[in-house]
Design an enzyme around this catalytic site. Structure first.
Site, PDB file in Angstrom:
ATOM      1  N   ASP A   1      -4.259 -13.753  -6.334  1.00 18.81           N
ATOM      2  CA  ASP A   1      -3.005 -13.125  -6.763  1.00 18.81           C
ATOM      3  C   ASP A   1      -2.951 -13.042  -8.294  1.00 18.81           C
ATOM      4  O   ASP A   1      -3.665 -13.781  -8.994  1.00 18.81           O
ATOM      5  CB  ASP A   1      -1.803 -13.939  -6.240  1.00 18.81           C
ATOM      6  CG  ASP A   1      -0.525 -13.117  -6.142  1.00 18.81           C
ATOM      7  OD1 ASP A   1      -0.527 -11.940  -6.534  1.00 18.81           O
ATOM      8  OD2 ASP A   1       0.492 -13.666  -5.672  1.00 18.81           O
TER       9      ASP A   1
ATOM     10  N   SER B   1     -10.783  -7.841 -16.360  1.00 20.44           N
ATOM     11  CA  SER B   1     -11.133  -7.394 -15.010  1.00 20.44           C
ATOM     12  C   SER B   1     -11.010  -8.587 -14.069  1.00 20.44           C
ATOM     13  O   SER B   1     -11.817  -9.510 -14.108  1.00 20.44           O
ATOM     14  CB  SER B   1     -12.560  -6.845 -14.993  1.00 20.44           C
ATOM     15  OG  SER B   1     -13.016  -6.798 -13.662  1.00 20.44           O
TER      16      SER B   1
ATOM     17  N   HIS C   1      -0.284  -4.987 -10.938  1.00 19.70           N
ATOM     18  CA  HIS C   1      -1.001  -3.935 -10.219  1.00 19.70           C
ATOM     19  C   HIS C   1      -1.251  -4.400  -8.788  1.00 19.70           C
ATOM     20  O   HIS C   1      -2.177  -5.158  -8.532  1.00 19.70           O
ATOM     21  CB  HIS C   1      -2.331  -3.643 -10.937  1.00 19.70           C
ATOM     22  CG  HIS C   1      -3.046  -2.452 -10.393  1.00 19.70           C
ATOM     23  ND1 HIS C   1      -4.391  -2.448 -10.102  1.00 19.70           N
ATOM     24  CD2 HIS C   1      -2.601  -1.210 -10.097  1.00 19.70           C
ATOM     25  CE1 HIS C   1      -4.733  -1.262  -9.645  1.00 19.70           C
ATOM     26  NE2 HIS C   1      -3.671  -0.496  -9.640  1.00 19.70           N
TER      27      HIS C   1
ATOM     28  N   ASP D   1      -4.258 -18.315   8.071  1.00 16.25           N
ATOM     29  CA  ASP D   1      -5.144 -17.171   8.300  1.00 16.25           C
ATOM     30  C   ASP D   1      -4.630 -16.406   9.527  1.00 16.25           C
ATOM     31  O   ASP D   1      -4.305 -17.028  10.544  1.00 16.25           O
ATOM     32  CB  ASP D   1      -6.561 -17.717   8.546  1.00 16.25           C
ATOM     33  CG  ASP D   1      -7.564 -16.625   8.882  1.00 16.25           C
ATOM     34  OD1 ASP D   1      -7.536 -15.587   8.206  1.00 16.25           O
ATOM     35  OD2 ASP D   1      -8.374 -16.818   9.810  1.00 16.25           O
TER      36      ASP D   1
HETATM   37  C1  LIG Z   1      -5.751  -7.815  -5.563  1.00 16.48           C
HETATM   38  C2  LIG Z   1      -5.407  -7.879  -7.041  1.00 16.48           C
HETATM   39  C3  LIG Z   1      -5.652  -9.297  -7.522  1.00 16.48           C
HETATM   40  C4  LIG Z   1      -6.282  -6.889  -7.801  1.00 16.48           C
HETATM   41  O1  LIG Z   1      -5.842  -6.859  -9.150  1.00 16.48           O
HETATM   42  P1  LIG Z   1      -6.267  -5.663 -10.162  1.00 16.48           P
HETATM   43  O2  LIG Z   1      -5.481  -5.811 -11.373  1.00 16.48           O
HETATM   44  O3  LIG Z   1      -6.196  -4.382  -9.419  1.00 16.48           O
HETATM   45  O4  LIG Z   1      -7.785  -6.065 -10.369  1.00 16.48           O
HETATM   46  P2  LIG Z   1      -8.862  -5.578 -11.441  1.00 16.48           P
HETATM   47  O5  LIG Z   1      -8.537  -6.084 -12.790  1.00 16.48           O
HETATM   48  O6  LIG Z   1     -10.178  -5.988 -10.889  1.00 16.48           O
HETATM   49  O7  LIG Z   1      -8.748  -3.997 -11.417  1.00 16.48           O
HETATM   50  C5  LIG Z   1      -9.220  -3.246 -10.302  1.00 16.48           C
HETATM   51  C6  LIG Z   1      -9.095  -1.761 -10.628  1.00 16.48           C
HETATM   52  O8  LIG Z   1      -7.711  -1.408 -10.793  1.00 16.48           O
HETATM   53  C7  LIG Z   1      -7.529  -0.762 -12.069  1.00 16.48           C
HETATM   54  N1  LIG Z   1      -6.242  -1.195 -12.617  1.00 16.48           N
HETATM   55  C8  LIG Z   1      -5.871  -2.443 -13.007  1.00 16.48           C
HETATM   56  N2  LIG Z   1      -4.599  -2.429 -13.436  1.00 16.48           N
HETATM   57  C9  LIG Z   1      -4.167  -1.152 -13.312  1.00 16.48           C
HETATM   58  C10 LIG Z   1      -2.928  -0.516 -13.563  1.00 16.48           C
HETATM   59  N3  LIG Z   1      -1.887  -1.197 -14.034  1.00 16.48           N
HETATM   60  N4  LIG Z   1      -2.832   0.799 -13.295  1.00 16.48           N
HETATM   61  C11 LIG Z   1      -3.864   1.500 -12.802  1.00 16.48           C
HETATM   62  N5  LIG Z   1      -5.077   0.945 -12.533  1.00 16.48           N
HETATM   63  C12 LIG Z   1      -5.212  -0.361 -12.781  1.00 16.48           C
HETATM   64  C13 LIG Z   1      -8.664  -1.242 -12.904  1.00 16.48           C
HETATM   65  O9  LIG Z   1      -8.972  -0.334 -13.924  1.00 16.48           O
HETATM   66  C14 LIG Z   1      -9.797  -1.387 -11.923  1.00 16.48           C
HETATM   67  O10 LIG Z   1     -10.383  -0.132 -11.744  1.00 16.48           O
HETATM   68  P3  LIG Z   1     -11.967   0.012 -11.415  1.00 16.48           P
HETATM   69  O11 LIG Z   1     -12.170  -0.606 -10.056  1.00 16.48           O
HETATM   70  O12 LIG Z   1     -12.174   1.465 -11.441  1.00 16.48           O
HETATM   71  O13 LIG Z   1     -12.673  -0.764 -12.484  1.00 16.48           O
HETATM   72  C15 LIG Z   1      -3.930  -7.459  -7.281  1.00 16.48           C
HETATM   73  O14 LIG Z   1      -3.712  -6.193  -6.730  1.00 16.48           O
HETATM   74  C16 LIG Z   1      -2.897  -8.394  -6.708  1.00 16.48           C
HETATM   75  O15 LIG Z   1      -2.526  -9.377  -7.332  1.00 16.48           O
HETATM   76  N6  LIG Z   1      -2.379  -8.047  -5.488  1.00 16.48           N
HETATM   77  C17 LIG Z   1      -1.332  -8.822  -4.843  1.00 16.48           C
HETATM   78  C18 LIG Z   1      -1.892  -9.912  -3.945  1.00 16.48           C
HETATM   79  C19 LIG Z   1      -2.978  -9.440  -2.997  1.00 16.48           C
HETATM   80  O16 LIG Z   1      -2.858  -8.469  -2.285  1.00 16.48           O
HETATM   81  N7  LIG Z   1      -4.055 -10.222  -2.947  1.00 16.48           N
HETATM   82  C20 LIG Z   1      -5.184  -9.970  -2.083  1.00 16.48           C
HETATM   83  C21 LIG Z   1      -5.482 -11.162  -1.267  1.00 16.48           C
HETATM   84  S1  LIG Z   1      -6.741 -10.820  -0.058  1.00 16.48           S
END
Ligand SMILES: CC(C)(COP(=O)(O)OP(=O)(O)OC[C@H]1O[C@@H](n2cnc3c(N)ncnc32)[C@H](O)[C@@H]1OP(=O)(O)O)[C@@H](O)C(=O)NCCC(=O)NCCS
Length: 428
Positions: A93, A103, A210, A287
């Site tokens: 998270d 990243s 995000h 889970d």
């Molecule tokens: C899953 C999670 C941790 C991923 O976070 P994230 O910020 O997307 O992760 P990353 O930093 O690796 O970025 C992934 C991609 O999103 C893009 N991105 C990150 N922040 C962004 C934003 N604010 N707007 C648009 N794109 C964004 C990045 O550029 C990256 O792109 P790429 O794959 O082309 O390099 C996040 O979505 C989250 O906290 N979700 C809520 C909990 C959840 O669902 N957890 C999963 C448990 S299984």
């Protein structure tokens, strides 16, 4: 490689981060997979350890990852146990309060690689047994089995003694230690299911967080695990993905862009759809698969539901919103380099009890992250607890990655304003 170096290599150059790696006390637990009634084999010894990783930036919580490591021990030909390691990635998270190039994909990959590098024997010292044998401990110690009269006698004896003889601490007397071969086969499992928040309550109210949908989350994890397979596992490692209720042809569409050559549709728990799910699927904490198995017990269908039915019905469960893609991903094989990394005291804080683990974790998960003060308060509370109670510090990391990306939200934020702490309104 240590945790600090692994994280340094993926965090933006010159930026200062802090990390908490908290490890719970290893405990003996029920076998991960329920054994059939007719088996005469003794249940394998199963040891469970929980890890919590938290990343902080500029005094705020920004990211968390919860992982469980299970070691299943079986007697081998020598005095060492043969072990299998199961790594269950439970929760990832973010809070949305990182204003830097970062990243999370790379951070998550680095932490999993760190866990994969750890010597399994590091989990086998001072293991809390399922049942404590109080008859074996030093009779001059007071335990919950000691009667009130005897406890008073012990205290009075102690007061009458000028100098106390050195005793082994109670915890050590009640715990067990084992040794296993380093050559463990590893199963890495996770269930990808998007949610607004897992560890950081109300963080989805932060517009800068995000949150990804099911399809993106699945791809996010596949990217991470694909790189881990190439960099860390041996060539012939199994890599499988199942989307419950989805045709294998459709599953393969998601695997097209992978670089590791042996990805397949399916799972690492059993290939025969006619096998009973109860005897094939592991019971992980919190889970969806485990919850469904428990439901089957309540409905008296546990000995009737085979794997094919289990997967079909799992997708129909209420906890999955319609049309949200969820998946089960598994890796099964040997890591290329024998895992013999012993965690340094800098890299890891070992909780002295489960209660201590939970109270430190509560500082993080007990906050509300809809406003930035939640993320700052959690940081201050953890930092101060470690300093005052344990005389420890968070791991200090200065990023060294040149090619970090700037998140779009961070770019927008930079233009608009600098961060301001908004105080939550006081509850009356
Ligand atoms: C899953 C999670 C941790 C991923 O976070 P994230 O910020 O997307 O992760 P990353 O930093 O690796 O970025 C992934 C991609 O999103 C893009 N991105 C990150 N922040 C962004 C934003 N604010 N707007 C648009 N794109 C964004 C990045 O550029 C990256 O792109 P790429 O794959 O082309 O390099 C996040 O979505 C989250 O906290 N979700 C809520 C909990 C959840 O669902 N957890 C999963 C448990 S299984």
């Amino acid at each position: 490689m240590g945790l600090e170096k692994l994280l340094k290599d993926v965090l933006p150059k010159g930026d200062h981060f802090e990390a908490l790696h908290l490890r719970n006390v290893p405990i003996e637990t029920h076998p991960l997979i329920t054994a059939k009634h007719d088996t005469n084999e003794p249940a394998p010894l199963t040891i469970k350890t929980q890890h919590l990783f938290v990343l902080f930036y500029q005094g705020k919580v920004i990211y968390g990852l919860e992982i469980y490591v299970y070691l299943t021990l079986k007697h081998g030909s020598s005095s060492l146990f043969d072990a299998e390691r199961t790594i269950f990635i439970s929760k990832a998270d973010t809070t949305g309060y990182a204003d830097c190039k970062l990243s999370y994909k790379n951070v998550t990959k680095a932490i999993i690689q760190y866990i994969l590098s750890l010597d399994p024997n590091a989990y086998l010292q001072n293991v809390l047994p399922k049942e404590r044998d109080y008859s074996k401990i030093d009779p001059s110690l007071i335990t919950k089995k000691t009667s009130a009269a005897k406890a008073l006698r012990i205290i009075s004896n102690r007061l009458n003694q000028d100098s106390q003889p050195l005793r082994k601490p109670l915890d050590e007397q009640l715990s067990h230690s084992y040794q296993c071969s380093h050559n463990v086969k590893t199963k890495l499992c996770l269930f990808t299911r998007p949610a607004a928040e897992y560890l950081f309550a109300a963080s989805s109210k932060n517009p800068r967080k995000h949150v990804v949908d099911g399809e993106r989350l699945l791809k996010w994890w596949i990217d991470i695990l694909d790189e881990i397979l190439l960099e860390t596992f041996r060539e012939n490692t199994e890599a499988k993905m199942r989307i419950p209720g989805e045709d294998p042809i459709n599953v393969k569409r998601y695997l097209r862009s992978t670089k590791y050559g042996h990805w397949e549709a399916g799972d690492v728990f059993g290939n025969n759809g006619k096998d009973l799910a109860a005897f094939r699927l592991p019971l992980f904490p919190d889970d969806p698969k485990t919850r469904f198995l428990r439901k089957l017990v309540e409905e008296d269908r546990i000995y009737k539901t085979d794997l094919s039915t289990f997967w079909t019905e799992l997708q129909e469960r209420q906890e999955f919103k319609l049309s949200v893609i969820v998946s089960v991903i598994g890796i099964y094989g040997h890591v290329a380099e024998i895992p013999c990394n012993l965690p340094s005291t800098r890299d890891q804080i070992e909780a002295s009890s489960r209660r201590q683990f939970n109270s430190i974790k509560n500082y993080i998960t007990g906050e509300e992250y809809d406003v930035i003060s939640g993320a700052t308060e959690a940081y201050v509370n953890v930092r101060d607890f470690l300093k005052i109670k344990l005389n420890r510090k968070l791991l200090q990391i200065i990023g060294d990655c040149q090619t970090g990306r700037k998140s779009k939200s961070a770019e927008r934020q930079e233009v608009v304003t600098t961060l301001q702490v908004r105080k939550r309104p006081k509850k009356i």
